[in-house]
Design an enzyme around this catalytic site. Sequence first.
Site, short mmCIF file in Angstrom:
data_model
loop_
_atom_site.label_atom_id
_atom_site.label_comp_id
_atom_site.label_asym_id
_atom_site.label_seq_id
_atom_site.Cartn_x
_atom_site.Cartn_y
_atom_site.Cartn_z
CG HIS A 13 -19.25 -26.71 -34.01
ND1 HIS A 13 -20.38 -26.35 -34.71
CD2 HIS A 13 -18.27 -25.89 -34.48
CE1 HIS A 13 -20.10 -25.37 -35.55
NE2 HIS A 13 -18.81 -25.07 -35.42
CG HIS A 15 -14.08 -24.11 -36.95
ND1 HIS A 15 -14.61 -24.12 -38.22
CD2 HIS A 15 -15.10 -23.78 -36.11
CE1 HIS A 15 -15.89 -23.78 -38.15
NE2 HIS A 15 -16.22 -23.58 -36.89
CE LYS A 99 -22.15 -25.72 -39.58
NZ LYS A 99 -21.04 -25.20 -38.82
CG HIS A 174 -22.53 -22.24 -33.45
ND1 HIS A 174 -23.60 -21.87 -34.22
CD2 HIS A 174 -21.53 -22.46 -34.32
CE1 HIS A 174 -23.26 -21.86 -35.49
NE2 HIS A 174 -21.99 -22.23 -35.58
CG ASP A 247 -18.02 -22.30 -33.40
OD1 ASP A 247 -17.37 -22.73 -34.37
OD2 ASP A 247 -18.65 -21.23 -33.44
C1 NCD Z 1 -16.14 -19.99 -37.50
C2 NCD Z 1 -14.79 -20.00 -38.21
O1 NCD Z 1 -13.96 -19.13 -37.93
O2 NCD Z 1 -14.57 -20.89 -39.04
N1 NCD Z 1 -16.33 -18.70 -36.92
C3 NCD Z 1 -17.15 -18.40 -35.88
O3 NCD Z 1 -17.28 -17.22 -35.55
N2 NCD Z 1 -17.79 -19.33 -35.22
C4 NCD Z 1 -17.24 -20.37 -38.44
C5 NCD Z 1 -18.54 -20.68 -37.74
O4 NCD Z 1 -18.67 -21.70 -37.08
O5 NCD Z 1 -19.47 -19.86 -37.85
ZN ZN Z 2 -18.10 -23.29 -36.17
#
Ligand code: NCD
Ligand code: ZN
Length: 343
Positions: A13, A15, A99, A174, A247
């Site tokens: 997971h 970003h 997702k 998460h 995450d």
């Molecule tokens: C994530 C993001 O910034 O894209 N933020 C977070 O707090 N985890 C989005 C997500 O996974 O909820």
């Molecule tokens: Zn995330």
Amino acid sequence: MKTLTIIKPDDWHLHLREGQILEAVLPATVNSFRRAIVMPNLIPPVTNVDLAMSYRQDILTACPGDCDFQALMTLYLTDNTSPADVKAAADNPYVHAFKLYPAGATTNSESGVTSLPDLMPTLEAMAEYQVPLLVHGEVTDPAVDVFDRESVFIDHVLSPLLEALPQLKVVFEHLTTRQGVEFVLDAGENVAATLTAHHLLLNRNAMFDKGIRPHHYCLPVLKRETHRQALIAAAISGNRKFFLGTDSAPHDRLAKESSCGCAGIYSAPVALELYAQIFEDNDALDKLEGFTSLYGPDFYGLPVNSEQITLKKQDWQVPRVISAGTEEIVPLCAGETLKWQRA
Ligand code: NCD
Ligand code: ZN
């Protein structure tokens, strides 16, 4: 010096963003992880295979030097995702999941799903083709307390969904609560969960430590210590349903240090090191490799990596800030001393 050699981990997971942030954050992930499930919450979101292929190409182009990183792409589920979109994803070797962001639940979730029951034909196709549904497991009803949104999601959304589609592959992303751990344990083999380093490391006090700490704000929000203990027990249990997903969610420093700071913790440069520390602190280093490198590929039906990496026990100081072109990102544990590092 104490060292630890494990099969190179994957991040289930992540970003990565785009542009200068992508270029700035990719090296840290590539350093610790062979593959990553890449989140599709860009603006605009990655909603179909063509967009995912173009995003994948951007990631490969940003890859440093001789990097052998594999971006495992995901598609963003919207009210308009059709069974044909699911078939196209199932047929594409680079797309691995959809997702689910309930609309409004988190950063860049505005295009998310407003009514899951209306998407039943699409979800049935996911169950049929065994394309995993990755869930951001929080309800968005403002009347529900922010600390209860995961447990209410389980009762009102996820349980009914799995009752209707018992074969659907689901990753509860998460996970943050004891109720979440119990739900995943009770569910079938088709239901697994990722655990972040920050939810294993911190409880909700970390957001209010002598003042507001915007760099500890993420969604789902950090929970009470009892929940953190339940997450640790799950992580070190050796149960194949629980595996690593950072995450890691980078944001420009100013977007977080604001009167309305956005959600997301940037953990990629410290995540593997923190997982090692947490497992060691709980006398479970022997369980680390399963969690970081074996159970994720098993769930996704992918081969285990052949590379290994070594961590050594030696103090190092986390940078206070990472520069990203005209922006800068504050990592988790900025300025702190960690015990494990890459050899
Ligand atoms: C994530 C993001 O910034 O894209 N933020 C977070 O707090 N985890 C989005 C997500 O996974 O909820
Ligand atoms: Zn995330």
